[in-house]
Design a protein around this motif. Structure first.
Motif, PDB file in Angstrom:
ATOM      1  N   GLY A 197       0.806  -1.216   0.000  1.00 47.51           N
ATOM      2  CA  GLY A 197       0.000   0.000   0.000  1.00 47.51           C
ATOM      3  C   GLY A 197       0.836   1.261   0.000  1.00 47.51           C
ATOM      4  N   VAL A 198       1.974   1.227  -0.675  1.00 52.81           N
ATOM      5  CA  VAL A 198       2.874   2.378  -0.666  1.00 52.81           C
ATOM      6  C   VAL A 198       2.156   3.605  -1.221  1.00 52.81           C
ATOM      7  CG1 VAL A 198       3.925   2.025  -2.961  1.00 52.81           C
ATOM      8  CG2 VAL A 198       5.259   3.065  -1.115  1.00 52.81           C
ATOM      9  N   HIS A 199       2.412   4.746  -0.606  1.00 51.89           N
ATOM     10  CA  HIS A 199       1.728   5.984  -0.990  1.00 51.89           C
ATOM     11  C   HIS A 199       2.401   6.721  -2.141  1.00 51.89           C
ATOM     12  CE1 HIS A 199      -0.970   5.434   2.238  1.00 51.89           C
ATOM     13  NE2 HIS A 199      -0.270   5.992   3.199  1.00 51.89           N
ATOM     14  N   ALA A 200       3.689   6.437  -2.402  1.00 50.55           N
ATOM     15  CA  ALA A 200       4.396   7.202  -3.430  1.00 50.55           C
ATOM     16  C   ALA A 200       5.437   6.336  -4.124  1.00 50.55           C
ATOM     17  CB  ALA A 200       5.063   8.436  -2.820  1.00 50.55           C
ATOM     18  N   VAL A 201       5.700   6.676  -5.373  1.00 46.56           N
ATOM     19  CA  VAL A 201       6.698   5.999  -6.194  1.00 46.56           C
ATOM     20  C   VAL A 201       7.540   7.067  -6.863  1.00 46.56           C
ATOM     21  CG1 VAL A 201       7.081   4.535  -8.218  1.00 46.56           C
ATOM     22  CG2 VAL A 201       5.235   3.985  -6.618  1.00 46.56           C
ATOM     23  N   MET A 202       8.864   6.866  -6.878  1.00 47.64           N
ATOM     24  CA  MET A 202       9.751   7.801  -7.561  1.00 47.64           C
ATOM     25  C   MET A 202      10.182   7.222  -8.899  1.00 47.64           C
ATOM     26  SD  MET A 202      13.539   9.291  -6.524  1.00 47.64           S
ATOM     27  CE  MET A 202      12.951  10.293  -5.153  1.00 47.64           C
ATOM     28  N   GLY A 203      10.079   8.034  -9.945  1.00 44.36           N
ATOM     29  CA  GLY A 203      10.569   7.624 -11.249  1.00 44.36           C
ATOM     30  C   GLY A 203      12.086   7.623 -11.280  1.00 44.36           C
ATOM     31  N   ALA A 204      12.641   6.799 -12.158  1.00 43.95           N
ATOM     32  CA  ALA A 204      14.090   6.688 -12.284  1.00 43.95           C
ATOM     33  C   ALA A 204      14.627   7.711 -13.279  1.00 43.95           C
ATOM     34  CB  ALA A 204      14.464   5.280 -12.727  1.00 43.95           C
ATOM     35  N   CYS A 214      10.615   8.882 -15.830  1.00 44.94           N
ATOM     36  CA  CYS A 214       9.785   9.843 -15.098  1.00 44.94           C
ATOM     37  C   CYS A 214       8.602  10.357 -15.914  1.00 44.94           C
ATOM     38  CB  CYS A 214      10.637  11.020 -14.615  1.00 44.94           C
ATOM     39  SG  CYS A 214      11.683  10.626 -13.193  1.00 44.94           S
ATOM     40  N   THR A 215       8.663  10.197 -17.224  1.00 42.54           N
ATOM     41  CA  THR A 215       7.558  10.669 -18.065  1.00 42.54           C
ATOM     42  C   THR A 215       7.114   9.595 -19.055  1.00 42.54           C
ATOM     43  OG1 THR A 215       9.205  11.753 -19.486  1.00 42.54           O
ATOM     44  CG2 THR A 215       8.085  13.127 -17.853  1.00 42.54           C
ATOM     45  N   SER A 216       7.310   8.351 -18.687  1.00 43.93           N
ATOM     46  CA  SER A 216       6.952   7.243 -19.568  1.00 43.93           C
ATOM     47  C   SER A 216       5.481   6.878 -19.405  1.00 43.93           C
ATOM     48  CB  SER A 216       7.824   6.020 -19.261  1.00 43.93           C
ATOM     49  OG  SER A 216       7.310   4.864 -19.892  1.00 43.93           O
ATOM     50  N   LYS A 217       4.706   7.034 -20.477  1.00 42.48           N
ATOM     51  CA  LYS A 217       3.294   6.656 -20.417  1.00 42.48           C
ATOM     52  C   LYS A 217       3.145   5.146 -20.241  1.00 42.48           C
ATOM     53  CE  LYS A 217       1.497  10.384 -23.345  1.00 42.48           C
ATOM     54  NZ  LYS A 217       0.777  10.679 -24.605  1.00 42.48           N
ATOM     55  N   LYS A 218       4.001   4.391 -20.906  1.00 43.93           N
ATOM     56  CA  LYS A 218       3.900   2.938 -20.817  1.00 43.93           C
ATOM     57  C   LYS A 218       4.159   2.467 -19.393  1.00 43.93           C
ATOM     58  CE  LYS A 218       5.405  -1.298 -23.119  1.00 43.93           C
ATOM     59  NZ  LYS A 218       6.236  -1.880 -24.206  1.00 43.93           N
ATOM     60  N   LEU A 219       5.154   3.050 -18.759  1.00 39.04           N
ATOM     61  CA  LEU A 219       5.549   2.631 -17.419  1.00 39.04           C
ATOM     62  C   LEU A 219       4.591   3.157 -16.355  1.00 39.04           C
ATOM     63  CD1 LEU A 219       7.846   1.119 -15.913  1.00 39.04           C
ATOM     64  CD2 LEU A 219       9.012   3.320 -15.702  1.00 39.04           C
ATOM     65  N   LEU A 220       4.264   4.450 -16.429  1.00 38.82           N
ATOM     66  CA  LEU A 220       3.468   5.086 -15.377  1.00 38.82           C
ATOM     67  C   LEU A 220       1.964   4.952 -15.620  1.00 38.82           C
ATOM     68  CD1 LEU A 220       5.591   8.341 -14.858  1.00 38.82           C
ATOM     69  CD2 LEU A 220       5.815   6.131 -13.712  1.00 38.82           C
ATOM     70  N   ASN A 221       1.501   5.375 -16.786  1.00 35.36           N
ATOM     71  CA  ASN A 221       0.062   5.293 -17.073  1.00 35.36           C
ATOM     72  C   ASN A 221      -0.386   3.848 -17.229  1.00 35.36           C
ATOM     73  OD1 ASN A 221       1.267   7.819 -17.905  1.00 35.36           O
ATOM     74  ND2 ASN A 221      -0.688   8.399 -18.798  1.00 35.36           N
ATOM     75  N   GLY A 222       0.481   3.039 -17.856  1.00 27.19           N
ATOM     76  CA  GLY A 222       0.119   1.661 -18.139  1.00 27.19           C
ATOM     77  C   GLY A 222       0.389   0.715 -16.988  1.00 27.19           C
ATOM     78  N   THR A 223       1.654   0.376 -16.791  1.00 22.86           N
ATOM     79  CA  THR A 223       2.006  -0.626 -15.770  1.00 22.86           C
ATOM     80  C   THR A 223       1.577  -0.201 -14.378  1.00 22.86           C
ATOM     81  OG1 THR A 223       3.895  -1.393 -17.086  1.00 22.86           O
ATOM     82  CG2 THR A 223       3.897  -1.907 -14.734  1.00 22.86           C
ATOM     83  N   LEU A 224       1.994   0.983 -13.948  1.00 25.22           N
ATOM     84  CA  LEU A 224       1.784   1.403 -12.561  1.00 25.22           C
ATOM     85  C   LEU A 224       0.319   1.727 -12.262  1.00 25.22           C
ATOM     86  CD1 LEU A 224       3.135   2.078  -9.838  1.00 25.22           C
ATOM     87  CD2 LEU A 224       3.506   4.406 -10.704  1.00 25.22           C
ATOM     88  N   ARG A 225      -0.284   2.576 -13.044  1.00 25.21           N
ATOM     89  CA  ARG A 225      -1.651   3.029 -12.758  1.00 25.21           C
ATOM     90  C   ARG A 225      -2.705   2.011 -13.206  1.00 25.21           C
ATOM     91  NH1 ARG A 225      -1.269   7.455  -9.245  1.00 25.21           N
ATOM     92  NH2 ARG A 225       0.029   9.110 -10.144  1.00 25.21           N
ATOM     93  N   ALA A 248       3.115  16.395 -18.694  1.00 20.69           N
ATOM     94  CA  ALA A 248       1.685  16.649 -18.529  1.00 20.69           C
ATOM     95  C   ALA A 248       0.865  15.408 -18.859  1.00 20.69           C
ATOM     96  CB  ALA A 248       1.259  17.812 -19.427  1.00 20.69           C
ATOM     97  N   GLU A 249       1.251  14.698 -19.903  1.00 20.46           N
ATOM     98  CA  GLU A 249       0.467  13.556 -20.361  1.00 20.46           C
ATOM     99  C   GLU A 249       0.797  12.269 -19.626  1.00 20.46           C
ATOM    100  OE1 GLU A 249       1.153  13.471 -24.558  1.00 20.46           O
ATOM    101  OE2 GLU A 249      -0.142  15.218 -24.955  1.00 20.46           O
ATOM    102  N   ALA A 250       1.951  12.217 -18.997  1.00 20.76           N
ATOM    103  CA  ALA A 250       2.324  11.032 -18.223  1.00 20.76           C
ATOM    104  C   ALA A 250       1.734  11.123 -16.825  1.00 20.76           C
ATOM    105  CB  ALA A 250       3.842  10.905 -18.154  1.00 20.76           C
ATOM    106  N   ALA A 251       1.608   9.972 -16.183  1.00 23.05           N
ATOM    107  CA  ALA A 251       0.991   9.918 -14.850  1.00 23.05           C
ATOM    108  C   ALA A 251       1.991  10.235 -13.757  1.00 23.05           C
ATOM    109  CB  ALA A 251       0.374   8.535 -14.627  1.00 23.05           C
ATOM    110  N   ILE A 252       2.694  11.353 -13.926  1.00 19.23           N
ATOM    111  CA  ILE A 252       3.586  11.849 -12.884  1.00 19.23           C
ATOM    112  C   ILE A 252       2.912  13.053 -12.251  1.00 19.23           C
ATOM    113  CG2 ILE A 252       4.889  13.275 -14.536  1.00 19.23           C
ATOM    114  CD1 ILE A 252       7.336  12.818 -12.724  1.00 19.23           C
TER     115      ILE A 252
END
Length: 731
Positions: A197-204, A214-225, A248-252
């Motif tokens: 239940g971690v509250h935060a994730v830091m991009g590499a 840090c702005t990867s849609k595949k990594l953040l919008n897809g895998t993570l979210r 702006a478009e990535a889930a950061i």
């Protein structure tokens, strides 16, 4: 009256926020804070490094320490040390202490833990990470995250993802297959999100398959979210964002920087202008603010429970005791021929303690892991404290470390995101003066060793080599330590070798040494723990969470994985990382994954395996139980001790690109002298699964397997197999 849900309250706050106020909340307004909205009682978010304790206070807009005597903190064992305990409870305790100290210092988010895979022994930040094995990481990160977040502080797991080097750290593009990501580099993060239940994730910092993490849609919008259902806050590494539209478009949600022109960050004025011009939808900004507000509700920073937020504390005596407890179980006894250890404090009269690391302080180095420790017990101090005044303890540095030029008042981080940052750390060319000093230091140390009845060498690495921003180029110990160790063993074959480091080193003298003790940077009480183990006050129970290769050229990251060009690295070794590779091809090692000795002797007696039927709730998940193991171990000695029972699953039908076996369960157990105890472990569906790139999912593989139980990946004591062993019992 029914209390409104967080989401309803978040919606109402969003309606009241201006675009300018929203933009202020999603980027740094200081080096370690965002902007709040005072009129709506929305506070700033305050961040702090790091994995070994809460960092010193810095000026808001300058890399300058501002604390006086109020920002000293407890110095915790590094994540490599925590992993070497193989103790879930202690991982949770480390997290609890870190969370309480962060909250006590007024922080909302602690930038920890670091859980990147130890792919290569050369990575300068390896000491911040746990292991080469994704299962061990997953089992330890969950209690650590939960421990941190008990204090209304957000843990921030980092660095997501496939971040395993410092060379070209902001610009290196890591090429990794989907299967390798899912089986090796994602499991720890997935566990932190879905189980911790971690509250935060830091991009590499690095790119992953062509996109900045840090702005990867595949990594953040897809895998993570989407895939993992993460609804917390994603924070950039400091300086990890490089484009406004991408951000702006990535889930950061929050951009942070090492420079001081906060209004010119990509998610600041440039983003504000693009939203006003209609180039970017304000709805994207709303989603980022929504995640931030949700975090604030969870931490009781806003809302009805604001007055109940925990206060935390730091530098408590209880924290110091906990740090010592963790340090004791983190130390690994690698070798102990002729029962050289433990030493008998009643029999020694004159002890030679040789080596710079015996007296060194490590808390104040390593990059962003550096802290301002309230105190740090060195091995030399620990030994002197334990032996007292009736034993003469004499110290000689043994090896010479040339002095460094002062760096001035500007912190290294101000330059750390420039294009040419992220280098290798090598010893400077040795001058004639340095050669003469090293010769003299060696002669003095050897002369002292001849005169004393007990000799303890304490060497290894320091934060000139284990540090953010630098990678090593060799496994060889720096400062000509091998020559010194060789001379000490020649005159005193019973010299005890103690090494401090954040990742493996070469040990060309290993065959000659009788006793070798290993410690990662074990915190403020590390020296106390070392002394207690050397003299038998504590029984060592640490186990290696990584393999110790004899030659870097044997490491799959270097023999199979390749640099296609300067800033592109291909993880061609795939899932064959660490022991998965070494044990499959039978590579000669100094010490294997999971290795560690004790002053007790443990006998593995029996193992029984029975299939279990998964419940309706878990039947189709990776966590679905498949087999229950009962392993019986006896302490066949006169001393109480702790053993780590490790269970590996080995497919009988081997494939060239698959490991011979993998860790799938473990348990640390304590046994009294002569005691026999049975530990029960579960093997889940994950033990028999591989990631299918065509199906984009894990799939259990039916077939014949061997279940192994032992004391390390190369010390298997019990085996259980069945000709038609299926991973789908009862189906």
């Amino acid at each position: 009256m029914k209390t409104e849900t967080y989401e309803v309250q978040i919606g109402k706050l969003l309606e009241q926020l201006t675009l300018e106020e929203k933009i202020g909340m999603i980027h740094g307004a200081g080096l370690f804070r965002t902007e709040g909205v005072e009129r709506l009682s929305i506070p700033p978010l305050f961040f702090s490094d790091g994995p070994m304790g809460v960092r010193a206070e810095f000026a808001d807009n300058e890399w300058r320490n501002t604390g006086t005597t109020d920002d000293f903190v407890s110095y915790l064992p590094c994540n490599s040390a925590v992993a070497s305990t193989w103790n879930r409870e202690l991982a949770g305790e480390e997290g609890r202490v870190l969370g309480e100290e962060a909250r006590g210092r007024g922080k909302d988010m602690i930038l920890a833990p670091g859980i990147n895979i130890k792919r290569s022994p050369f990575c300068g930040r390896n000491f911040e990470y746990m292991s080469e094995d994704p299962y061990l990481i997953s089992e330890l990160v969950v209690p650590m995250v939960k421990g941190i977040q008990q204090s209304d502080v957000a843990a921030c797991v980092k660095h997501f993802a496939a971040n395993s080097q410092e060379t070209e750290r902001l610009w290196v593009d890591t090429k990794v297959s989907p299967q390798t990501l899912e089986e090796i580099y994602f499991p720890g993060f997935r566990a932190a999100v879905q189980k911790g239940g971690v509250h935060a994730v830091m991009g590499a910092y690095n790119l992953l398959n062509g996109e900045h993490c840090c702005t990867s849609k595949k990594l953040l919008n897809g895998t993570l979210r989407r895939d993992w259902g993460f609804d917390g806050v994603v924070v950039s590494d400091w300086g990890g964002v490089h484009d406004t539209r991408e951000a702006a478009e990535a889930a950061i949600d929050v951009e942070m920087e090492v420079t001081y022109d906060f209004d010119q960050q990509y998610m600041a004025e440039p983003l504000l202008k693009m939203v006003r011009s209609g180039e970017i939808s304000e709805a994207l900004i709303d989603e980022k603010v929504r995640n931030i507000l949700r975090l604030m509700f969870r931490l009781h920073m806003i809302g009805e429970k604001r007055e109940t937020r925990k206060t935390g504390t730091y530098n408590s005596r209880e924290h110091q005791d906990t740090v010592l407890k963790i340090a004791r179980e983190s130390v690994v006894l690698l070798k102990n021929e002729e029962e050289c250890l433990p030493l008998d404090a009643k029999k020694v009269k004159r002890v030679a303690v040789i080596g710079q690391n015996a007296a060194a302080i490590h808390s104040n180095g390593g990059g962003s892991a550096e802290i301002k420790a309230l105190y740090e017990i060195s091995p030399l101090l620990g030994i002197k404290k334990l032996l007292g005044g009736n034993v003469k303890v004499e110290y000689a540095p043994g090896y010479y470390i040339p002095g460094k030029e002062a760096q001035g008042s500007v912190n290294w981080q101000a330059d750390s995101t420039k294009k040419d940052w992220g280098k290798t750390s090598e010893e400077a060319e040795v001058s004639d003066e340095t050669k003469e000093c090293r010769k003299r230091f060696r002669e003095e140390a050897v002369a002292l060793a001849k005169e004393c009845d007990t000799v303890i060498f304490v060497g290894g690495l320091n934060h000139d080599f284990d540090s953010e921003g630098y990678d090593r180029t060799t496994l060889t110990l720096p400062y000509e330590q091998d020559a010194l160790i060789g001379e000490l063993l020649a005159v005193r074959p019973d010299t005890v070798i103690v090494l401090y480091a954040g990742s493996p080193v070469a040990m060309p003298w290993n065959e000659q040494a009788k006793a070798v003790l290993w410690s990662y940077y074990a915190g403020m009480e590390g020296g106390t723990a070392i002394a207690e183990i050397l003299f038998g006050k504590e029984n060592p129970s640490g186990r290696l969470a990584e393999s110790f290769p004899k030659d870097a050229n044997d490491c799959p990251a270097h023999t199979i994985g390749t640099f296609a060009k300067k800033d592109v690295v291909e993880y061609k070794e795939g899932v064959m990382v660490g022991y998965r590779y070494y044990d499959t091809v039978d590579t000669p090692l100094y010490y294997g994954f999971g290795h560690g000795l004790s002053y007790s002797r443990f006998v593995y007696k029996y193992m029984t395996v029975r299939p279990v039927t998964a419940s309706a709730e878990t039947g189709g998940t990776m966590d679905a139980p498949r087999y229950e193991l009962a392993v019986t171990v006896k302490n066949d000695s006169l001393r109480a001790g702790k053993e780590v029972v490790q269970v590996y699953v080995a497919p009988k039908e081997r494939q060239d690109d698959r490991p011979a076996h993998k860790l799938c369960a473990f348990e640390k157990m304590e046994l009294m002298p002569g005691e026999e105890k049975t530990v029960t472990l579960l093997l889940t569906a994950a033990a028999f699964s591989v990631y299918d790139e065509k199906q984009h999912a894990f799939a259990e593989k039916m077939g014949s397997y061997e279940i192994e139980a032992g004391s390390s990946s190369r010390d298997i004591r019990l085996r259980w197999e069945r000709e038609h062993f299926l991973s789908h019992p009862g189906r």
